[in-house]
Design an enzyme around this catalytic site. Sequence first.
Site, PDB file in Angstrom:
ATOM      1  N   ARG A  47       0.833  -1.203   0.000  1.00 47.96           N
ATOM      2  CA  ARG A  47       0.000   0.000   0.000  1.00 47.96           C
ATOM      3  C   ARG A  47       0.875   1.264   0.000  1.00 47.96           C
ATOM      4  NH1 ARG A  47      -3.423  -1.126  -2.228  1.00 47.96           N
ATOM      5  NH2 ARG A  47      -4.492  -3.082  -1.908  1.00 47.96           N
ATOM      6  N   HIS A  77      10.389  -5.502  -5.880  1.00 48.31           N
ATOM      7  CA  HIS A  77       9.282  -4.845  -6.592  1.00 48.31           C
ATOM      8  C   HIS A  77       8.836  -3.615  -5.805  1.00 48.31           C
ATOM      9  CE1 HIS A  77       5.735  -4.181  -8.959  1.00 48.31           C
ATOM     10  NE2 HIS A  77       5.797  -5.339  -9.586  1.00 48.31           N
ATOM     11  N   TYR A  80       2.772  -0.891  -5.845  1.00 49.21           N
ATOM     12  CA  TYR A  80       1.975  -0.449  -6.999  1.00 49.21           C
ATOM     13  C   TYR A  80       1.515   0.996  -6.860  1.00 49.21           C
ATOM     14  CZ  TYR A  80       1.576  -5.491  -7.623  1.00 49.21           C
ATOM     15  OH  TYR A  80       1.850  -6.823  -7.781  1.00 49.21           O
ATOM     16  N   HIS A 117       6.564  -0.095 -11.840  1.00 47.90           N
ATOM     17  CA  HIS A 117       5.634   0.218 -12.922  1.00 47.90           C
ATOM     18  C   HIS A 117       5.861   1.683 -13.281  1.00 47.90           C
ATOM     19  CE1 HIS A 117       2.648  -3.155 -11.504  1.00 47.90           C
ATOM     20  NE2 HIS A 117       3.863  -3.596 -11.763  1.00 47.90           N
ATOM     21  N   GLU A 152       8.920  -1.991 -15.883  1.00 51.37           N
ATOM     22  CA  GLU A 152       8.128  -3.162 -16.247  1.00 51.37           C
ATOM     23  C   GLU A 152       7.288  -2.869 -17.488  1.00 51.37           C
ATOM     24  OE1 GLU A 152       6.252  -5.130 -12.989  1.00 51.37           O
ATOM     25  OE2 GLU A 152       4.948  -6.341 -14.271  1.00 51.37           O
ATOM     26  N   ASP A 186       6.959  -8.683 -18.497  1.00 50.67           N
ATOM     27  CA  ASP A 186       5.881  -9.461 -17.877  1.00 50.67           C
ATOM     28  C   ASP A 186       5.094 -10.144 -19.007  1.00 50.67           C
ATOM     29  OD1 ASP A 186       3.198 -10.078 -16.862  1.00 50.67           O
ATOM     30  OD2 ASP A 186       3.774  -8.974 -15.058  1.00 50.67           O
ATOM     31  N   HIS A 189       1.469  -9.082 -19.277  1.00 50.58           N
ATOM     32  CA  HIS A 189       1.326  -7.688 -19.709  1.00 50.58           C
ATOM     33  C   HIS A 189       1.623  -7.509 -21.200  1.00 50.58           C
ATOM     34  CE1 HIS A 189       2.152  -6.179 -15.313  1.00 50.58           C
ATOM     35  NE2 HIS A 189       1.152  -7.015 -15.392  1.00 50.58           N
ATOM     36  N   HIS A 221       8.652 -11.465 -15.583  1.00 48.49           N
ATOM     37  CA  HIS A 221       7.556 -11.911 -14.724  1.00 48.49           C
ATOM     38  C   HIS A 221       6.781 -12.949 -15.526  1.00 48.49           C
ATOM     39  CE1 HIS A 221       7.320  -7.997 -12.102  1.00 48.49           C
ATOM     40  NE2 HIS A 221       8.327  -8.784 -11.768  1.00 48.49           N
ATOM     41  N   ASP A 234      -4.714  -6.867 -17.882  1.00 54.01           N
ATOM     42  CA  ASP A 234      -3.831  -7.175 -16.746  1.00 54.01           C
ATOM     43  C   ASP A 234      -4.523  -7.996 -15.659  1.00 54.01           C
ATOM     44  OD1 ASP A 234      -1.819  -7.399 -14.937  1.00 54.01           O
ATOM     45  OD2 ASP A 234      -1.559  -5.246 -14.582  1.00 54.01           O
ATOM     46  N   HIS A 236      -3.789 -11.688 -14.098  1.00 55.06           N
ATOM     47  CA  HIS A 236      -2.873 -12.834 -14.158  1.00 55.06           C
ATOM     48  C   HIS A 236      -3.620 -14.152 -13.968  1.00 55.06           C
ATOM     49  CE1 HIS A 236       0.626 -10.053 -12.639  1.00 55.06           C
ATOM     50  NE2 HIS A 236      -0.043  -9.539 -13.650  1.00 55.06           N
ATOM     51  N   GLU A 266       4.082 -14.408 -10.709  1.00 51.43           N
ATOM     52  CA  GLU A 266       3.137 -13.544  -9.962  1.00 51.43           C
ATOM     53  C   GLU A 266       1.722 -14.075 -10.188  1.00 51.43           C
ATOM     54  OE1 GLU A 266       4.119  -9.923 -12.128  1.00 51.43           O
ATOM     55  OE2 GLU A 266       5.032  -9.106 -10.318  1.00 51.43           O
TER      56      GLU A 266
HETATM   57 ZN    ZN Z   1       0.127  -7.470 -13.834  1.00 52.81          ZN
HETATM   58 FE    FE Z   2       4.460  -8.062 -13.275  1.00 50.94          FE
HETATM   59 FE    FE Z   3       4.663  -5.526 -11.510  1.00 52.82          FE
END
Ligand code: ZN
Ligand code: FE
Ligand code: FE
Length: 289
Positions: A47, A77, A80, A117, A152, A186, A189, A221, A234, A236, A266
């Site tokens: 977060r 990573h 986000y 990202h 990414e 990824d 992605h 990824h 997006d 997964h 992921e």
């Molecule tokens: Zn993703």
């Molecule tokens: Fe990813």
């Molecule tokens: Fe990512």
Amino acid sequence: MAASGELPARGPLLGCHLSTSAGYAAMAADAVSIGATTFAFFTRNPRGGNARELDDADLAAFLATCAGHGIGPLVAHAPYTYNLCSAKPETVEFARRAMREDLGRMERLPGNLYNFHPGSHVKQGVDEGVRLICEGLDEVLEPGQRTTVLLETMAGKGTEVGRSFEELARIIEGTRHGELLGVCLDTCHVADAGYDIVSDLDGVLDEFDRVIGLERLRALHLNDSKNPLGSHKDRHERIGEGSLGLETFRAVVTSPRLAGLPMVLETPQAGLDGWAAEIALLRSLAAGE
Ligand code: ZN
Ligand code: FE
Ligand code: FE
């Protein structure tokens, strides 16, 4: 035959995203328990809140476990929530400060990778998005740092920047310290962005090479996708259970052009057992089984 004492060929570097909640040493032990030879972790609460101070003894045990089991390089990573190209100055400022702090902590586990990202331009347009990301990276990247920062490849959901190889190349070319930057590809992605790795992985890698340069590709990824090619969604999926399918991942883990790169799952799994099974599955594909 290998001389006695020589390590066996390692096969692909495979792992998944692991939790730091029980500490770094426990995370490395989790990696060993599932047969991982690389892994990802959030540099702070996903977060985006405060980062816990690294504990010296915990970190030493972590480094010893990784070294002893031939684990790494690792792919940390960024949360986000960071957005280097938000329309809100305070959000941009937070992302810059947090990335600087994260990279400062990464110097205590030198030689690894840190992926993020690129950001969402929130209707400011791609040009302004790229400009803000470059300005942020100029502030964040320190010459001499021992961590490579990875952009990414994004699915192109909403106003995400990094939905094409061209956008990533513009960011790398627009920063002062591009030598500290690489790319994390990824699989979900890029397929969601419209790159057909299902029928032509080599063609997509050729395009990556032409636009960005394959030497910039430093990690992957591995995710299957719940949606079709070009969907910009997006979501997964577990390996082999989505629109990419098992054969795509067989091609990825056996590609000589991707050999030696850390590959991090992921995928949606309930716990470590699921990732252990996926890692074993990918190792068997790599071994030609
Ligand atoms: Zn993703
Ligand atoms: Fe990813
Ligand atoms: Fe990512």
